[in-house]
Scaffold this active site. Structure first.
Site, short mmCIF file in Angstrom:
data_model
loop_
_atom_site.label_atom_id
_atom_site.label_comp_id
_atom_site.label_asym_id
_atom_site.label_seq_id
_atom_site.Cartn_x
_atom_site.Cartn_y
_atom_site.Cartn_z
N HIS A 202 0.86 -1.19 0.00
CA HIS A 202 0.00 0.00 0.00
C HIS A 202 0.90 1.24 0.00
O HIS A 202 1.99 1.22 0.56
CB HIS A 202 -0.93 -0.01 1.21
CG HIS A 202 -2.08 -0.95 1.05
ND1 HIS A 202 -3.37 -0.53 0.83
CD2 HIS A 202 -2.12 -2.29 1.03
CE1 HIS A 202 -4.16 -1.58 0.71
NE2 HIS A 202 -3.43 -2.67 0.83
N CYS B 14 -8.07 -1.23 3.54
CA CYS B 14 -8.76 -2.23 4.36
C CYS B 14 -9.52 -1.46 5.44
O CYS B 14 -8.91 -0.77 6.24
CB CYS B 14 -7.75 -3.18 4.99
SG CYS B 14 -8.50 -4.39 6.09
N1 COA Z 1 -20.64 -15.21 4.33
C1 COA Z 1 -21.84 -14.72 4.73
N2 COA Z 1 -22.23 -14.65 6.01
C2 COA Z 1 -21.38 -15.10 6.94
C3 COA Z 1 -20.11 -15.62 6.60
C4 COA Z 1 -19.76 -15.67 5.25
N3 COA Z 1 -18.57 -16.14 4.85
N4 COA Z 1 -19.49 -15.99 7.73
C5 COA Z 1 -20.32 -15.72 8.75
N5 COA Z 1 -21.47 -15.18 8.27
C6 COA Z 1 -22.64 -14.73 9.05
C7 COA Z 1 -23.16 -15.78 9.98
O1 COA Z 1 -24.07 -16.61 9.30
C8 COA Z 1 -23.81 -14.95 11.06
O2 COA Z 1 -25.04 -14.43 10.56
P1 COA Z 1 -26.29 -14.14 11.53
O3 COA Z 1 -25.82 -13.08 12.47
O4 COA Z 1 -27.34 -13.69 10.57
O5 COA Z 1 -26.55 -15.45 12.18
C9 COA Z 1 -22.87 -13.77 11.18
O6 COA Z 1 -22.22 -13.68 9.92
C10 COA Z 1 -21.86 -13.93 12.30
O7 COA Z 1 -21.18 -15.17 12.14
P2 COA Z 1 -19.94 -15.62 13.05
O8 COA Z 1 -19.51 -16.97 12.58
O9 COA Z 1 -20.25 -15.41 14.49
O10 COA Z 1 -18.83 -14.62 12.54
P3 COA Z 1 -18.13 -13.39 13.27
O11 COA Z 1 -19.14 -12.35 13.61
O12 COA Z 1 -17.19 -13.88 14.29
O13 COA Z 1 -17.28 -12.85 12.01
C11 COA Z 1 -16.13 -13.30 9.95
C12 COA Z 1 -16.29 -13.66 11.41
C13 COA Z 1 -14.83 -13.91 9.48
C14 COA Z 1 -17.29 -13.85 9.15
C15 COA Z 1 -16.11 -11.75 9.82
O14 COA Z 1 -15.21 -11.27 10.74
C16 COA Z 1 -15.73 -11.26 8.45
O15 COA Z 1 -16.45 -11.45 7.49
N6 COA Z 1 -14.57 -10.58 8.35
C17 COA Z 1 -14.07 -10.11 7.08
C18 COA Z 1 -13.36 -8.82 7.23
C19 COA Z 1 -12.75 -8.45 5.92
O16 COA Z 1 -13.16 -8.87 4.85
N7 COA Z 1 -11.75 -7.62 5.99
C20 COA Z 1 -11.13 -7.19 4.81
C21 COA Z 1 -9.98 -8.02 4.43
S1 COA Z 1 -8.53 -7.02 4.77
ZN ZN Z 2 -4.46 -4.55 0.83
#
Ligand code: COA
Ligand code: ZN
Length: 313
Positions: free
Chosen positions: A211, A242
Site C-alpha cells: 500500500h 482495508c
Molecule cells: N458469508 C456470509 N455470512 C457469513 C459468513 C460468510 N462467509 N461468515 C459468517 N457469516 C454470518 C453468519 O451466518 C452470522 O449471521 P447471523 O448473524 O445472521 O446469524 C454472522 O455472519 C456472524 O457469524 P460468526 O460466525 O459469528 O462470525 P463473526 O461475527 O465472528 O465474524 C467473519 C467472522 C470472518 C465472518 C467476519 O469477521 C468477516 O467477514 N470478516 C471479514 C473482514 C474483511 O473482509 N476484511 C477485509 C480483508 S482485509
Molecule cells: Zn491490501
C-alpha cells in the site's frame, strides 16, 4: 544494480476487491462487471474479484455471489475471491469460483479486529477452508497482512511472519502474498524481511502486496523485484485499503508498477493505455479522483494535448 532482474513478472490485480471494499460508494454490480471487463481487455490475467466474507462486515462486496458468474471466462484468466470460513467457501463454489484466497494476520490485535479470531484460531480455520477447496479442485492463495507493521506502530517479529507464512504454504496455498497493509514499510526493511524469507521459502511462493500510504510502495516493489519476487499485487488507479485497518489508503497503483517495470525492460503483459481506460472507468464508478500517479499523468497529458489541438485547429 539491475543486472539480474527477472524478464517478466505477474501482476495480481486487486482493485475490484481490496479497492472497492474500501470505497464509501458501493459500486453497483453492472459497474463491477464493466470494470473487470476493462481490466481483462488491458491484459490482466489474475484478478481478485469479490469477497465471500460476512456482508455485514463488507457491504460493498455483498453482491459477489452474483458477480462471479457474470465475468468473462478465458483460458489462463483466473479470478480469486476472499473466503474467511467454510460458509464463504460454499458461496464461492456456488458462484463457480476456481480460485479462492484465505487471509491471516501477522498481528494478534488486527486478527481479532478483522476476522474475530486469534492467529492460531485463524490458521485452523484457513486450513479447513484450504483443504475443502483443494478437494473441490480449487487453487488457494494465502494473504498475510500487517507484515511490515500495524497502524498502531507494532511490528510483528520475523518468527511470527515465518510461522504464519509457513503454515499457509504447508496447508496447501500455492503462494503467500505478504501485505504491507497500512503502507509503513521502507526499502531497507523490505530487503531485510525478504532476504530472511527467501532463505526459507522459494521466490515463486511469495508475492508482495504493498500500500502506498506513505509513498514507499514503488520503492519497496523495486527492492522486491531486485531480490527475485515475481508477483506483485496492485490496484487499478490506486484504489484500495482495508476498512478495519485505519489509515490504510490505496494499494500500489497498477499503472505505476506496470510503467516502471516495463520501462526497465521487465515484461508485464499489460497494455498501459487500456489499463488507463480501466482506471478512468474505476474513477467514474467511485466518484473521486484516484491517487495513481502514472494514471493521473497520462490523463493530464491527454487533456493538455486535446486543448492544444483545439487551439491549433
Ligand atoms: N458469508 C456470509 N455470512 C457469513 C459468513 C460468510 N462467509 N461468515 C459468517 N457469516 C454470518 C453468519 O451466518 C452470522 O449471521 P447471523 O448473524 O445472521 O446469524 C454472522 O455472519 C456472524 O457469524 P460468526 O460466525 O459469528 O462470525 P463473526 O461475527 O465472528 O465474524 C467473519 C467472522 C470472518 C465472518 C467476519 O469477521 C468477516 O467477514 N470478516 C471479514 C473482514 C474483511 O473482509 N476484511 C477485509 C480483508 S482485509
Ligand atoms: Zn491490501
Amino acid at each position: 544494480m539491475f543486472d539480474a532482474l527477472p524478464p517478466r513478472v505477474s501482476i495480481y490485480e486487486v482493485g475490484p476487491r481490496d479497492g472497492l471494499q474500501n470505497e464509501a460508494t458501493t459500486v453497483p454490480l453492472e459497474g463491477k462487471v464493466a470494470l473487470i471487463e476493462a481490466l481483462v481487455a488491458a491484459g490482466l490475467r489474475r484478478i481478485e474479484a469479490g469477497s465471500f466474507v460476512s456482508p455485514k462486515w463488507i457491504p460493498q462486496l455483498a453482491d459477489s455471489d452474483a458477480l462471479l458468474p457474470r465475468l468473462p471466462k478465458q483460458a489462463g484468466l483466473v479470478y480469486s475471491s476472499l473466503v474467511p470460513n467454510l460458509k464463504g467457501l460454499e458461496r464461492a463454489l456456488a458462484a463457480g469460483a476456481t480460485e479462492v484466497a484465505v487471509f491471516l494476520s501477522s498481528d494478534e490485535t488486527h486478527s481479532k479486529k478483522n476476522i474475530n479470531m486469534t492467529i492460531d484460531e485463524s490458521i485452523a480455520e484457513a486450513r479447513k477452508v484450504t483443504e475443502a477447496a483443494q478437494a473441490k479442485g480449487l487453487g488457494v492463495r494465502g494473504y498475510l497482512s500487517m507484515v511490515w507493521g500495524t497502524p498502531e506502530g507494532r511490528r510483528p517479529t520475523f518468527e511470527t511472519v515465518r510461522r504464519v507464512a509457513g503454515a499457509l504454504l504447508e496447508m496447501g496455498c500455492y503462494q503467500v502474498s505478504l501485505g504491507d497493509t497500512v503502507g509503513v514499510g521502507t526499502p531497507r526493511q523490505t530487503e531485510e524481511l525478504l532476504e530472511q524469507l527467501l532463505a526459507v521459502f522459494p521466490a515463486p511462493a511469495l508475492a508482495v502486496h504493498l500500500h502506498d500510504t506513505r509513498g514507499t510502495a514503488l520503492a519497496n516493489a523495486l527492492v522486491a523485484l531486485e531480490l527475485g519476487i515475481e508477483t506483485f499485487d496492485s490496484s487499478v488507479g490506486g484504489l484500495g485499503g482495508c476498512p478495519y485497518a485505519p489509515g490504510a489508503s490505496g494499494n500500489l497503483a497498477t499503472e505505476d508498477v506496470v510503467y516502471m517495470f516495463s520501462q526497465m525492460g521487465v515484461e508485464t503483459g499489460i497494455d498501459l493505455d487500456k489499463l488507463v481506460a480501466a482506471g478512468e472507468r474505476a474513477q467514474k464508478l467511485v466518484g473521486r479522483k484516484l491517487s495513481g500517479r502514472v494514471f493521473q499523468a497520462v490523463i493530464g497529458q491527454r487533456e493538455r494535448a486535446k486543448k492544444s489541438g483545439a487551439l491549433d485547429g
